[in-house]
Design an enzyme around this catalytic site. Structure first.
Site, PDB file in Angstrom:
ATOM      1  N   ARG A 105       0.877  -1.186   0.000  1.00 51.06           N
ATOM      2  CA  ARG A 105       0.000   0.000   0.000  1.00 51.06           C
ATOM      3  C   ARG A 105       0.905   1.223   0.000  1.00 51.06           C
ATOM      4  O   ARG A 105       1.693   1.415   0.930  1.00 51.06           O
ATOM      5  CB  ARG A 105      -0.913   0.000   1.235  1.00 51.06           C
ATOM      6  CG  ARG A 105      -1.618   1.329   1.441  1.00 51.06           C
ATOM      7  CD  ARG A 105      -2.724   1.261   2.471  1.00 51.06           C
ATOM      8  NE  ARG A 105      -3.889   0.566   1.924  1.00 51.06           N
ATOM      9  CZ  ARG A 105      -5.100   0.613   2.464  1.00 51.06           C
ATOM     10  NH1 ARG A 105      -5.323   1.306   3.552  1.00 51.06           N
ATOM     11  NH2 ARG A 105      -6.109  -0.048   1.916  1.00 51.06           N
ATOM     12  N   HIS A 132      -7.375   0.771  -6.393  1.00 53.03           N
ATOM     13  CA  HIS A 132      -7.588  -0.107  -5.225  1.00 53.03           C
ATOM     14  C   HIS A 132      -8.250  -1.397  -5.729  1.00 53.03           C
ATOM     15  O   HIS A 132      -9.409  -1.681  -5.432  1.00 53.03           O
ATOM     16  CB  HIS A 132      -8.471   0.616  -4.200  1.00 53.03           C
ATOM     17  CG  HIS A 132      -8.433   0.017  -2.824  1.00 53.03           C
ATOM     18  ND1 HIS A 132      -7.651  -1.081  -2.484  1.00 53.03           N
ATOM     19  CD2 HIS A 132      -9.091   0.366  -1.679  1.00 53.03           C
ATOM     20  CE1 HIS A 132      -7.831  -1.357  -1.215  1.00 53.03           C
ATOM     21  NE2 HIS A 132      -8.691  -0.513  -0.702  1.00 53.03           N
ATOM     22  N   GLN A 135     -10.153  -3.977  -3.458  1.00 49.87           N
ATOM     23  CA  GLN A 135     -11.458  -3.492  -3.005  1.00 49.87           C
ATOM     24  C   GLN A 135     -12.547  -3.822  -4.027  1.00 49.87           C
ATOM     25  O   GLN A 135     -13.630  -4.280  -3.681  1.00 49.87           O
ATOM     26  CB  GLN A 135     -11.394  -1.974  -2.782  1.00 49.87           C
ATOM     27  CG  GLN A 135     -12.675  -1.391  -2.256  1.00 49.87           C
ATOM     28  CD  GLN A 135     -12.987  -1.893  -0.849  1.00 49.87           C
ATOM     29  OE1 GLN A 135     -12.145  -1.808   0.036  1.00 49.87           O
ATOM     30  NE2 GLN A 135     -14.182  -2.438  -0.649  1.00 49.87           N
ATOM     31  N   ASP A 221     -17.164   7.194  -1.416  1.00 44.81           N
ATOM     32  CA  ASP A 221     -15.943   7.016  -0.629  1.00 44.81           C
ATOM     33  C   ASP A 221     -15.630   8.365   0.019  1.00 44.81           C
ATOM     34  O   ASP A 221     -16.261   9.380  -0.311  1.00 44.81           O
ATOM     35  CB  ASP A 221     -14.808   6.552  -1.566  1.00 44.81           C
ATOM     36  CG  ASP A 221     -13.524   6.183  -0.840  1.00 44.81           C
ATOM     37  OD1 ASP A 221     -13.546   6.042   0.394  1.00 44.81           O
ATOM     38  OD2 ASP A 221     -12.490   6.037  -1.518  1.00 44.81           O
ATOM     39  N   CYS A 261     -16.283   1.483   0.633  1.00 46.62           N
ATOM     40  CA  CYS A 261     -15.108   0.643   0.938  1.00 46.62           C
ATOM     41  C   CYS A 261     -14.713   0.717   2.399  1.00 46.62           C
ATOM     42  O   CYS A 261     -14.041  -0.176   2.897  1.00 46.62           O
ATOM     43  CB  CYS A 261     -13.947   1.025   0.031  1.00 46.62           C
ATOM     44  SG  CYS A 261     -13.334   2.709   0.293  1.00 46.62           S
ATOM     45  N   ARG A 289     -13.477  -8.895   1.467  1.00 44.77           N
ATOM     46  CA  ARG A 289     -12.054  -8.628   1.203  1.00 44.77           C
ATOM     47  C   ARG A 289     -11.237  -9.872   1.569  1.00 44.77           C
ATOM     48  O   ARG A 289     -10.324 -10.268   0.845  1.00 44.77           O
ATOM     49  CB  ARG A 289     -11.566  -7.432   2.045  1.00 44.77           C
ATOM     50  CG  ARG A 289     -12.127  -6.075   1.649  1.00 44.77           C
ATOM     51  CD  ARG A 289     -11.570  -5.575   0.337  1.00 44.77           C
ATOM     52  NE  ARG A 289     -10.127  -5.482   0.333  1.00 44.77           N
ATOM     53  CZ  ARG A 289      -9.410  -4.449   0.830  1.00 44.77           C
ATOM     54  NH1 ARG A 289     -10.036  -3.403   1.345  1.00 44.77           N
ATOM     55  NH2 ARG A 289      -8.093  -4.440   0.785  1.00 44.77           N
TER      56      ARG A 289
HETATM   57  N1  NVA Z   1      -9.935   6.492  -1.253  1.00 48.48           N
HETATM   58  C1  NVA Z   1      -9.528   6.112   0.078  1.00 48.48           C
HETATM   59  C2  NVA Z   1      -9.755   4.656   0.270  1.00 48.48           C
HETATM   60  C3  NVA Z   1      -9.367   4.125   1.632  1.00 48.48           C
HETATM   61  C4  NVA Z   1      -9.564   2.652   1.756  1.00 48.48           C
HETATM   62  C5  NVA Z   1      -8.076   6.493   0.298  1.00 48.48           C
HETATM   63  O1  NVA Z   1      -7.282   6.320  -0.639  1.00 48.48           O
HETATM   64  O2  NVA Z   1      -7.754   6.965   1.365  1.00 48.48           O
HETATM   65  N1   CP Z   2     -11.215  -0.351   2.453  1.00 47.80           N
HETATM   66  C1   CP Z   2      -9.938  -0.406   2.898  1.00 47.80           C
HETATM   67  O1   CP Z   2      -9.002  -0.644   2.134  1.00 47.80           O
HETATM   68  O2   CP Z   2      -9.806  -0.222   4.231  1.00 47.80           O
HETATM   69  P1   CP Z   2      -8.453  -0.001   5.049  1.00 47.80           P
HETATM   70  O3   CP Z   2      -7.914   1.355   4.691  1.00 47.80           O
HETATM   71  O4   CP Z   2      -8.856  -0.097   6.493  1.00 47.80           O
HETATM   72  O5   CP Z   2      -7.471  -1.076   4.667  1.00 47.80           O
END
Ligand code: NVA
Ligand code: CP
Length: 307
Positions: A105, A132, A135, A221, A261, A289
């Site tokens: 990540r 993502h 997801q 989101d 998500c 997930r």
């Molecule tokens: N769009 C959000 C998703 C978190 C799971 C982010 O990138 O922070």
């Molecule tokens: N939806 C998702 O990826 O959640 P986290 O940021 O908690 O991993």
């Protein structure tokens, strides 16, 4: 040494492979729910590298690897050499010699691509600024569980055209459904950044109510994704009219489902009455997930299996 198979964006897998993955997910989920031991990845090690926070992604990958008989190691930028400027290419060489599969990540997609190009083992995108994909595997699996095939359906995306939105758009091309996107002015979809082949599978709407009209699935989101915190104040103002509320859900089909998500901000991108309401499937979505990622790791490490 054979080139490993990576999952850096959704379109790295073709439709037939994604269908296979969902079929395996059903089997793996059933085994988990009925307490059947299934250890195809015994002695395999997953390394998880986090440059951003996570609850679901870490938990589902770590628990998933243990449930498949393997083990998982957590690294973050703060207390590894990654945070002190070790080149990503060097980190990839070393980490991939000590493990069997890596999940990352991070920020720019380019970082994960550079890592993957120097990795001896499969690399999975656990979220970048652009995509993502894990997801959306879970989201589509969840939609199919609740409503059947997604082909020909309409998904309404309300809010920021972020990593999750971009991945929905890639999914629409692969599974042949439509995405109706509504973002505030200045936050529109960029087809190239989303990695799209064309513009046939999505339409942009100035008014979020128009995007939601007759949708089979309404989703949103956070207004401010990780890495964009400096824009938070401005975004709170810009997105104020892009909340998914009960009125918006009434514009969608009566049997439309709501997805997010997570983590969610009630009173910002979604009203509490929607996320906590009867059309919301967010807890199934979060749970899935675990199951889809177990199928993904099995596929990337073992290919297609029959048992
Ligand atoms: N769009 C959000 C998703 C978190 C799971 C982010 O990138 O922070
Ligand atoms: N939806 C998702 O990826 O959640 P986290 O940021 O908690 O991993």
């Amino acid at each position: 040494m054979a080139t490993p198979r990576h999952f850096l964006q959704l379109k790295d897998l073709v439709r037939d492979e994604l269908d296979y993955l969902f079929a395996r997910t059903r089997i793996i989920k059933t085994r988990f729910k009925t307490y059947q031991r299934y250890w195809p990845l015994q002695d395999r090690t997953l390394v998880m590298i986090f440059e951003k926070a996570s609850t679901r992604t870490r938990l589902s990958f770590e628990a998933g690897m243990h449930q498949l008989g393997g083990s998982a190691i957590y690294l973050n930028t703060r207390d590894s050499q990654l945070g002190r400027g070790e080149p990503v290419e060097d980190a990839a060489q070393v980490i991939s010699r000590m493990s069997d599969i890596v999940m990352i990540r991070t920020f720019e997609q380019e970082i994960i691509e550079r890592f993957a190009s120097h990795s001896r083992v499969p690399v999975i995108n656990g979220l970048t600024n652009e995509y993502h994909p894990c997801q959306i595997l879970a989201d589509i699996f969840t939609f199919i569980e609740h409503r059947g095939p997604i082909q020909g359906k309409t998904v309404a995306w309300i809010g920021d055209s972020n990593n999750v939105c971009n991945t929905w758009l890639q999914a629409a091309e692969i599974f042949d459904f439509n995405v109706h996107v509504s973002t505030p002015p200045g936050y529109e979809v960029e087809a190239e950044r989303a990695g799209l082949y064309g513009t046939d599978h999505f339409e942009q709407f100035a008014d979020p109510m128009d995007a939601a009209r007759n949708a089979d699935l309404v989703t949103t989101d956070v207004w401010t994704s990780m890495g964009f915190e400096a824009e938070n104040e401005e975004r709170l103002r810009d997105f104020a009219d892009w909340q998914v509320d009960a009125e918006m859900m009434r514009a969608a089909k009566p049997d439309a489902v709501f997805m997010h998500c997570l983590p969610a901000h009630r009173g910002e991108e979604v009203a509490a009455e929607v996320i906590d309401g009867t059309q919301s499937v967010v807890w199934d979505e979060a749970e899935n997930r675990l199951h889809v990622q177990k199928a993904l790791m099995e596929f990337l490490l073992l290919g297609r299996v029959n048992d």
